[in-house]
Design a protein around this motif. Structure first.
Motif, PDB file in Angstrom:
ATOM      1  N   GLU A  71       0.831  -1.209   0.000  1.00  0.00           N
ATOM      2  CA  GLU A  71       0.000   0.000   0.000  1.00  0.00           C
ATOM      3  C   GLU A  71       0.865   1.259   0.000  1.00  0.00           C
ATOM      4  O   GLU A  71       0.586   2.227  -0.718  1.00  0.00           O
ATOM      5  CB  GLU A  71      -0.909  -0.006   1.230  1.00  0.00           C
ATOM      6  CG  GLU A  71      -2.005  -1.073   1.194  1.00  0.00           C
ATOM      7  CD  GLU A  71      -2.798  -1.115   2.491  1.00  0.00           C
ATOM      8  OE1 GLU A  71      -2.535  -0.252   3.362  1.00  0.00           O
ATOM      9  OE2 GLU A  71      -3.665  -1.989   2.633  1.00  0.00           O
ATOM     10  N   LEU A  72       1.919   1.236   0.823  1.00  0.00           N
ATOM     11  CA  LEU A  72       2.796   2.407   0.883  1.00  0.00           C
ATOM     12  C   LEU A  72       3.537   2.610  -0.433  1.00  0.00           C
ATOM     13  O   LEU A  72       3.728   3.741  -0.885  1.00  0.00           O
ATOM     14  CB  LEU A  72       3.796   2.250   2.031  1.00  0.00           C
ATOM     15  CG  LEU A  72       3.216   2.360   3.440  1.00  0.00           C
ATOM     16  CD1 LEU A  72       4.237   1.930   4.489  1.00  0.00           C
ATOM     17  CD2 LEU A  72       2.761   3.798   3.714  1.00  0.00           C
ATOM     18  N   ALA A  73       3.957   1.520  -1.049  1.00  0.00           N
ATOM     19  CA  ALA A  73       4.672   1.630  -2.315  1.00  0.00           C
ATOM     20  C   ALA A  73       3.774   2.157  -3.429  1.00  0.00           C
ATOM     21  O   ALA A  73       4.232   2.869  -4.327  1.00  0.00           O
ATOM     22  CB  ALA A  73       5.247   0.264  -2.707  1.00  0.00           C
ATOM     23  N   ALA A  74       2.490   1.811  -3.369  1.00  0.00           N
ATOM     24  CA  ALA A  74       1.555   2.215  -4.420  1.00  0.00           C
ATOM     25  C   ALA A  74       0.966   3.593  -4.177  1.00  0.00           C
ATOM     26  O   ALA A  74       0.396   4.196  -5.090  1.00  0.00           O
ATOM     27  CB  ALA A  74       0.423   1.188  -4.526  1.00  0.00           C
ATOM     28  N   GLY A  75       1.074   4.095  -2.966  1.00  0.00           N
ATOM     29  CA  GLY A  75       0.449   5.366  -2.627  1.00  0.00           C
ATOM     30  C   GLY A  75       1.023   6.522  -3.425  1.00  0.00           C
ATOM     31  O   GLY A  75       2.233   6.637  -3.617  1.00  0.00           O
ATOM     32  N   LEU A  76       0.137   7.366  -3.917  1.00  0.00           N
ATOM     33  CA  LEU A  76       0.563   8.530  -4.678  1.00  0.00           C
ATOM     34  C   LEU A  76       0.867   9.684  -3.723  1.00  0.00           C
ATOM     35  O   LEU A  76       0.153   9.910  -2.749  1.00  0.00           O
ATOM     36  CB  LEU A  76      -0.533   8.950  -5.669  1.00  0.00           C
ATOM     37  CG  LEU A  76      -0.858   7.938  -6.766  1.00  0.00           C
ATOM     38  CD1 LEU A  76      -2.006   8.464  -7.630  1.00  0.00           C
ATOM     39  CD2 LEU A  76       0.371   7.654  -7.622  1.00  0.00           C
ATOM     40  N   GLN A  77       1.915  10.401  -4.036  1.00  0.00           N
ATOM     41  CA  GLN A  77       2.300  11.535  -3.216  1.00  0.00           C
ATOM     42  C   GLN A  77       1.699  12.813  -3.779  1.00  0.00           C
ATOM     43  O   GLN A  77       1.913  13.146  -4.947  1.00  0.00           O
ATOM     44  CB  GLN A  77       3.829  11.652  -3.142  1.00  0.00           C
ATOM     45  CG  GLN A  77       4.301  12.757  -2.214  1.00  0.00           C
ATOM     46  CD  GLN A  77       5.818  12.743  -2.083  1.00  0.00           C
ATOM     47  OE1 GLN A  77       6.453  11.724  -2.310  1.00  0.00           O
ATOM     48  NE2 GLN A  77       6.382  13.875  -1.722  1.00  0.00           N
TER      49      GLN A  77
END
Length: 899
Positions: free
Chosen positions: A611-617
């Motif tokens: 989830e953290l890797a896929a999260g957009l900033q």
């Protein structure tokens, strides 16, 4: 020298071939050396040949170096240190100002040298480069408080031979040791009130030429037989030779939690994230929730209470906790709330706080009592790099599982006392090095911190690569310096891995600088029973997809990219190994785990990492904000204009002028000058360097004519206000604390009222048909238009400001010190509130002017005190009335003139 003199040897080393001794506390419970390295000096250890290191880091194997041979040296070095066979010396790196080594206080007080005593000093030294003048001098310390009171200046010089240590040699192994000695007579000093402390080193008052040398043994010959006998008895209780490194602290069940503190939060209690001044309550839940959302949660908090407020009045660091909202009981509730969220809490100790009110007991006793009262889990040792065995024993007798963590980098010999430490501004000469202390004791967690840096990427990389922690510090004593969103996101990905595999990261099996298949990709291997973690740090170009490491092929083993949460791609080599393939921008992590150990907890970790890797900033960071503090908050409603000056007020004619102010930054900064571009605001807001001067040049300011009280509001004036208005403060803590039972002491009637906060002062001013002066109005009334330094002229004169040894003066005393317009006591007596409140959304502060009668001495960290010139002001950080009311702050009022 008297024929009855004897030689007393005080070693500074633990080498097995030294003639000296290691000096320990007389109770024999812990161990310090007879001399302590201070500014410009440090302990260094000789190591196994071929290892490159400093106090902070150990370099990995160099290109072409056999890693297994390097690893064998590393393990040999660790064993030497643990068994006490690694020699230590004091190294002085003198850069033209000072470099001093001081006798340990316990031994200096035992020796108790007096003026006129003759001492022969002999030193074993090797001179590495440059300056060869090794100086002898004496410090003077107050017998009651231990506070430093001054020094003797250089009294003798031990001159070394021609420099014989190769330039650039870190440890001077090529040099030979020389014996140098000199006789010195202790100069006269106040021996009844002070004790003397022998110091040895280099100083600009003797010779500013830089130099480097090392010392390993110091001998004293004293001519007083009786004092020699007492001192000999003391030293005979000490253990000669080397000492095994005691690591039992890390085996204690009540302290195992310290090896899992990966994210520590520096909690500045004045911040709105801790206390809501409008609602009048702590808001810790919101702070902890923000920590979970932005940083993956906090493992510990450091509740910071005093600096930079310490020294405004005589309240000490313990009083500052007592005067927090709800007192110690309120803090205990706060600690329990943190505990309910699984968060440990440290309180702060400022050892330099010896110039304010002293407790009726030792600091060790006061700290233990504080920890017990608030149920704290640890003590943060501000400015310190070492702890005492006395404090450790006192804490263990008070509360189970209390940890000690210093701000400075501790010496190896402090590991038996310190569970954690800060890795603050540590220097890595050959990045990426591995943490020196962690190699010696893998359970010792250090928190990377560079408080004034805008980006914390380097701290995160070092912490994760070494299986250690970070300190999240965003409110630096009143200046907001938030972590960038990218750094917060990176740490959110790193810390779940550290927590899940905490046992591996604290384990003895650490296998550093494991080979990689990509140049400038570095790896540490952390073996466990069923799982092995590989932390990766890429200092080269981003790796898009490549073979990263080779690992032994094992049956029933699966591989994951822990940084992304995805299964890792692998390929068998045919030689009994597996190549793990992946992408690494800067940080990465690989897990090799037995299939049977892929449990629900690991699956949850992998899911979160995905989830953290896929999260957009988001391109906009909506969390990090700070309102401008260039201008103060809007003033309170205007007051009636007057045509005739009321009694006790004087007129200040309108003027156009520049308000020029200068003051030491003191790490809390100030407000930017109006008109300065936003790109230059940091030059005012930043508190670094802490001892740098911050200069304001504001204007031209156009100030219309106004009336101002010729004297500060007195206790009698304030008593009249209370009787006529029925005023009751919203918060009563410390309101008019100097009035016993709420009744004004007759003898204080004409002294300035104190223990009033900004709200109390405003209430009086409204009742009187007046208001508080703006800072510009106060400045003009004190200085006039000729730029004078003091209200009475350009030269300081103590007789004009009534310095009376810690007490206020009547408000109309010392008329000879009045300002150009006839105002009394605009330098000294008490600080004065101005209508200058500012709020950046995190910290509130107001500007106080004039200085006071009170001056806390003994430390550069204290707030400014004593009378202050017209071109000085102080940033006073506000929290709540019980803390903001001080014995040294009063006020005067102004009135507007009818036009």
């Amino acid at each position: 020298m008297a024929s009855s003199a004897m030689i007393v040897v005080i070693a500074v080393v633990g080498a097995s071939d030294s003639r000296g001794i290691l000096a320990g506390e007389l109770e024999g419970a812990s161990w310090i050396r007879g001399f302590e390295p201070n500014e410009g000096c440090r302990w260094v250890r000789s190591s196994v040949e071929g290892l490159e290191m400093n106090d902070h880091y150990i370099a990995g194997p160099r290109g072409g170096e056999d890693r297994e041979a390097w690893l064998a040296k590393m393990r040999a070095y660790r064993e030497q240190v643990r068994q006490g066979s690694a020699a230590a010396v004091i190294e002085a790196d003198y850069r033209g100002v000072r470099a001093w080594t001081r006798m340990a206080p316990v031994l200096a007080q035992t020796l108790d040298l007096k003026g006129g005593d003759q001492v022969e000093v002999a030193v074993e030294a090797r001179f590495c480069s440059g300056n060869r003048d090794l100086c002898i001098a004496f410090d003077w310390h107050d017998r009651r408080t231990g506070q430093w009171k001054g020094w003797s200046g250089v009294q003798a010089v031990l001159r070394g031979p021609t420099a014989d240590c190769a330039e650039g040699s870190v440890r001077g192994e090529e040099a030979s040791w020389h014996g140098v000695k000199a006789a010195v007579t202790v100069p006269a000093f106040d021996a009844a009130g002070q004790w003397s402390r022998l110091i040895i080193g280099m100083d600009a008052t003797q010779d500013p030429a830089p130099g480097k040398l090392q010392m390993r043994a110091i001998e004293l010959k004293v001519g007083d037989p009786e004092r020699s006998r007492v001192f000999d008895l003391a030293t005979r209780t000490l253990v000669a030779g080397t000492r095994v490194l005691d690591r039992s602290l890390y085996d204690r069940q009540d302290l195992t939690w310290t090896s899992r503190v990966f994210t520590c939060h520096f909690t500045f209690m004045y911040d709105r994230s801790v206390y809501d001044p409008v609602g009048g309550k702590y808001v810790l839940d919101a702070l902890l929730e923000d920590g979970r959302r932005e940083f993956g949660g906090y493992d510990a908090l450091v509740l910071w209470q005093g600096y930079p407020r310490l020294g405004v009045d005589d309240r000490n660091q313990f009083d500052m906790y007592r005067d927090m909202p709800g007192g110690l009981g309120g803090i205990r509730d706060l600690v329990r709330q943190a505990h309910a969220g699984g968060v440990k809490v440290f309180v702060d100790y400022n050892p330099w706080d010896t110039g304010t009110r002293r407790e009726r007991c030792s600091d060790e006793e006061a700290l233990a009592a504080l920890v017990g009262a608030v149920e704290a889990d640890g003590i943060f040792l501000d400015t310190m790099s070492a702890a005492s065995a006395a404090l450790r024993r006192r804490l263990d007798a008070t509360r189970s599982g209390v940890a000690l963590a210093p701000e400075g980098h501790p010496d190896i010999d402090q590991l038996p006392l310190l569970s954690l430490s800060w890795a603050q501004w540590l220097q890595d000469p050959s990045p990426p090095g591995l943490l020196h202390l962690k190699w010696l004791e893998p359970r010792h967690v250090q928190h990377q911190i560079r408080r004034w840096d805008r980006s914390h990427g380097a701290e995160i990389e070092t912490a994760f690569f070494n299986g250690s922690g970070v300190l999240v510090w965003e409110n630096v004593f009143g200046t907001y310096n938030p972590w960038p969103a990218a750094d917060r996101r990176t740490w959110r990905r790193a810390v779940p891995i550290l927590r899940h595999f905490a046992a591996q990261f604290a384990g003895e099996a650490w296998d550093p600088f494991y080979p990689t298949r990509v140049e400038r990709l570095y790896c540490h291997r952390w073996p466990g029973r069923d799982a092995t973690v590989y932390t990766l740090l890429n200092l080269g170009s981003p790796i898009r997809q490549a073979g990263l490491i080779e690992v032994a092929a094992e049956a029933d083993t699966v591989y994951f990219d822990l940084w992304t949460g995805e299964p890792a791609r692998t390929e068998a080599t045919g030689g009994g190994e597996v190549v793990v393939t992946g992408a690494v921008e800067r940080l990465g992590c690989v897990l090799a785990v037995k299939r049977r150990s892929v449990d629900r907890l690991l699956e949850d970790l992998l899911s979160r990492q995905r989830e953290l890797a896929a999260g957009l900033q988001s391109p906009v960071d909506r969390r990090n904000f700070a309102r401008s503090v260039v201008e103060p908050l809007p003033p309170f409603p205007s007051t009636p204009r007057v045509s005739v000056a009321p009694r006790g007020m004087v007129m200040v004619p309108g003027a156009t002028f520049r308000m020029k102010i200068e003051h030491v930054r003191r790490e809390c900064g100030c407000y930017p000058d109006p008109g300065v571009s936003e790109s230059q605001w940091a030059g005012f807001l930043w508190g670094s360097p802490f001892d740098g001067m911050l200069r304001h040049d504001i204007g031209p300011l156009v100030v219309p004519s106004f009336l101002i009280d010729e004297a500060e509001v007195s206790n009698a004036d304030f008593e009249g206000f209370l009787g006529a208005s029925g005023y009751q403060p919203r918060v009563k803590e410390n309101f008019l604390r100097h009035w016993p039972g709420g009744r004004m002491p007759t003898e204080l009637a004409d002294h300035p009222v104190v223990y009033v906060d900004l709200e109390d002062a405003r209430a009086y001013a409204r009742w009187a048909g007046k208001r508080l002066p703006t800072e510009a109005e106060w400045h003009l009334a004190a200085q006039g238009t000729d730029g004078r330094s003091w209200p009475w002229g350009d030269r300081f004169d103590a007789g004009r400001c009534g310095i009376v040894g810690g007490h206020t003066s009547p408000v109309r005393s010392h008329p000879e010190g009045r300002s150009p317009y006839g105002c009394h006591h605009m330098a000294g007596n008490v600080w004065e509130w101005t209508e200058s409140e500012r709020d950046d959304g995190h910290t509130r502060f107001a500007v106080i002017r004039g200085g006071s009668h009170y001056l806390a001495e003994g430390s550069v960290w204290y707030a400014d005190g004593g009378p202050r010139p017209c071109h000085h002001h102080a940033k006073f950080i506000c929290m709540w009335p019980g803390l903001d009311r001080c014995s040294t702050i009063g006020f005067r009022c102004v009135a507007d003139i009818a036009r």
